[in-house]
Write a protein that holds these residues in place. Sequence first.
Motif, short mmCIF file in Angstrom:
data_model
loop_
_atom_site.label_atom_id
_atom_site.label_comp_id
_atom_site.label_asym_id
_atom_site.label_seq_id
_atom_site.Cartn_x
_atom_site.Cartn_y
_atom_site.Cartn_z
N THR B 395 0.86 -1.19 0.00
CA THR B 395 0.00 0.00 0.00
C THR B 395 0.89 1.24 0.00
O THR B 395 2.11 1.14 0.11
N PHE B 397 1.29 3.12 2.35
CA PHE B 397 2.01 3.20 3.62
C PHE B 397 3.46 2.74 3.41
O PHE B 397 4.41 3.34 3.92
N LEU B 455 -1.16 7.94 5.39
CA LEU B 455 -2.61 7.95 5.57
C LEU B 455 -3.30 7.40 4.32
O LEU B 455 -4.27 6.64 4.42
N GLY B 457 -2.27 5.19 2.39
CA GLY B 457 -2.16 3.73 2.49
C GLY B 457 -3.13 3.16 3.48
O GLY B 457 -3.79 2.15 3.23
N MET B 458 -3.26 3.81 4.64
CA MET B 458 -4.18 3.28 5.64
C MET B 458 -5.62 3.36 5.17
O MET B 458 -6.47 2.58 5.59
N LEU B 459 -5.88 4.31 4.28
CA LEU B 459 -7.24 4.39 3.72
C LEU B 459 -7.41 3.40 2.57
O LEU B 459 -8.44 3.41 1.90
N GLY B 460 -6.41 2.59 2.32
CA GLY B 460 -6.60 1.46 1.41
C GLY B 460 -6.06 1.64 0.01
O GLY B 460 -6.39 0.85 -0.87
N MET B 461 -5.23 2.65 -0.24
CA MET B 461 -4.75 2.81 -1.61
C MET B 461 -3.56 1.89 -1.86
O MET B 461 -2.53 1.99 -1.19
N PRO B 462 -3.69 0.96 -2.82
CA PRO B 462 -2.57 0.08 -3.11
C PRO B 462 -1.51 0.80 -3.95
O PRO B 462 -1.79 1.84 -4.57
#
Lengths: 330, 636
Positions: B395, B397, B455, B457-462
């Motif tokens: 992600t 992140f 953030l 990444g934590m919201l799910g963006m690969p």
Amino acid sequence: MTRGLRGLGLTFALAGCHGTQSMTEGAGLQGVQFSNLFTLFSAVTGFFYLLVIVGLIGGLILRPREDRTAEGEKAAGVGFMTWLGGVLLGLTALTVASYVADRNVAAATPAHPTLEVQVTGNQWWWDVTYRNADTGQELRTANELHLPVGVPVRLTLKSNDVIHSFWVPALGGKQDLIPGRTNMLTLLPTQTGIYRGQCAEFCGAQHAHMAIDVTIEPRDAFRRWWAAGLAPAVPPANPLAKAGYQFVMTRQCASCHTISGTPASGRVGPDLTHLASRRSIGAGTFPMTRGHLFAWVADPQGAKRGNQMPYVGLDADQLRAVVAYLEGLK
Amino acid sequence: MSEIARDGETLKGAELEERLARTWSRAPGLWGWITTVDHKEIGRRYIWTAMTFMVLGGILAAVMRAQLARPESGLISADRYNQIFTMHGTTMMFLFAVPVMEAIAIYIIPLMVGTRNIAFPRLNAFSYWTYLFGALLLWVGFILNIGPDAGWFMYTPLSGPQFSPGKRTDIWAQMITFTEVAGIAVAVELTATILKFRAPGMSLGKMPLFVWAILITSIMIILSLPSVALASAMLLSDRLIGTQFFNAFEHGDALLWQHLFWFFAHPEVYIIFLPATGFVSQIVETFTGRRVFAYPAMVLALVATGFLSFGVWVHHMFATGLPRLGYDFYTASSMAVAIPAAIQIFCWIATIWLGRPRFTVPFLYVIAFIVTFVIGGLSGVMVASVPMDLELHDTYFVVAHFHYVLIGGAVFPLLGAITYWFPKFSGRMLSEGLGKAAFWLVVVGFNVTFFPMHLTGMLGMPRRVYTYPADMGWNGLNLLSSLGAVVIWLGGLIFIANVFLALRRPRGAAANPWGGSSLEWATDSPPPPYNFAHQPIATGHTPLWDVTDVLPVMTGLRVDDREQLITTAIEAVPDIRYPSPEPTPWPLLSAIALAALFIGSIFTPWAVVIGAVPLAVGFIAWFWPKSPPSKEPVIE
């Protein structure tokens, strides 16, 4: 819990046609474990970061007196051992916490859950097959996953081409789909809702367009979905849809797609039996709307370049008929 | 014997320097330029080339940020984006980060250990040309729209013949071969230089920390590069001659690639990071005016990092379904890498406490290094944990994490090191004012770009997606990251302008403008072709600070021939003399023959057979014995 993450201000209000893809949802066992661990790791690493910054600023501002360098060296030696001890303690605590969280997940999920789903990765869509061990019934769908809340589910993960990675952040966990191998992932959904997952391993041109819609619902709702899913496709209702049905059955479409209850039984492409009941088309590329169905059927390569579906070349009447039929596949 | 000219009481001062310059200078003009074997000239060339590729990689990054600034952006196509992110990673890792660290070592290490040239200087020239040709192959391919597009990690089977037809991946794999040859060659030269060419008195326990960092790094390169050499050769043979190493459907194994690749590519991160810690140690020492605190702990931390880095590669593979027990081992070893890093951070901060910091541009970069790198190190502790990594892996992140480690941990020290050694490289000082402006823009821009990615990444963006839907909650953060990239570029342009403005000024830098302690500051800025008029002697850890008036020297080396002193590996006791090779065009011609062989082999296996002939001619001419043999036996 997720409260910790919300406290850190990491949860954003999300709305729209997609379910959320945030890790902070904690809608599954692994997701909850992740949230707990993230809170713990943030606290411990944040503490050490603070020590480093305070130490650095102190070093930049404060000046030792010339006559006390020997004492300074000695204090630094003591500080060094203390720091090293603290770092070792912190790292050990985090390693043990990580190990315990990992084993907790394993302990909380049965080795052989009753619900088994096979997910097969393809460039660039998900082939999903539910099997009922008792009745031997099979339900095949694509790019969507319905799961009953509170029921452990075992995913069998395979790939038909390259490496993909199954990842629904709210549920937690991530597991690769590797050609020639079979991976297992046991999930335990804990919270109902609509979520989105996405392939996490780069898998070629349209890696960005390989999403999966996940619905976590109460058991009753899941049973209704299951029963509806087992039913054969709805027959075409009006003359336009009938013409579409004729086209689909007699032209290229049927050689790749399955529509249960009809002669169409190809397995190369996604199962279309209940296509219109899904939330999106093209593995999350577009929301399920008439306009997007038109766009997709008319020119699949324009809609998602590189995917396996060829340009069929329908004229306007044929296009309207095919979309009318597909729209009826609830 | 008396007719042989040696430095000493009878031959010193201007006359000695004039005769040494005649012996060590290269021919003027283009011929001299292509035949030179001077480590300083080749080092400078290497640095310019590697920095050029950083700029090119940075342009690619800017294009990606432009594409990702808005959701569903149609600025570039998926195909182009995939080429660009593959080229960005490949360029930054293989053509910039590892070569630039080696490049600075090529320039600085012989000076720092007090010798006249690098060991195996012709190999050094050969290494540069090989690297240049490999880099050009990749970039010419990219410009012709046959740039690789399966990621810098080239996972099979996506990179295999079935899913990546055409020449794109072949170009990538063969570029790897070029950089392997070049990288191993430099690592061998540096290891030999450090172990055998040190000034008398500079025992292993008195080497500057930068020399230690480069020694450990070079050994790591020698041990890890063969793994990716094997992997890329297997991939090429799968693609070109029909082997099935990575094809699961013919009893190969797709995961084998990942093991071989990461067995190299994780140590590679430390191959980039350890030289940077060496920069930091030298800069901290000079600008606090005291030795780095706890020298033995610092050396042991370098050695420990080198060891541990070979035991962590599986943390890139936590999602591949390997046995759980094995994962625990790699979690523990990945956590353990934080220990030597924590030791180093403490020692630098303790040095600042105990010394008297001077806030020059190189020192500012050290402060930025500590502030940003530690964030990357701590997010690295997070992704070392299996349950954490299974969410965060692949992600944004992770994108944030490794840019904090690589830019915060390596590029900031590099920019500091370039500012620090710029007078030695060029004889001119960089402007402090422009340097500070560039510093603030780069550091602030960096954090604005990469902190939000945690953030995102934590919201799910690969990672590695060329676009994303509009309603995922990622828009604002991505726009912020893109704006930050603009700020980094502004800072980068000021840094570049600072360099070119300085180069237009006349030379005038002092030999030791910063008051450094190590031997490279004992000679002119820039150094003469022979580096030192007399062989210097190192009396302690900080030779230039230990002496009050004149640096002790040893005399007796020949001045009419290129002669260097070899000392013993551990204690640096004078041992034997070494005749350093003369300039020659054969390394360049051999590199051209090698490039023809490598590039030809992408198109036909016969290129290996036919291409071996000119290559053999080049090597034979290169190694042809000197005639007549040296008048004097080399052993004293």
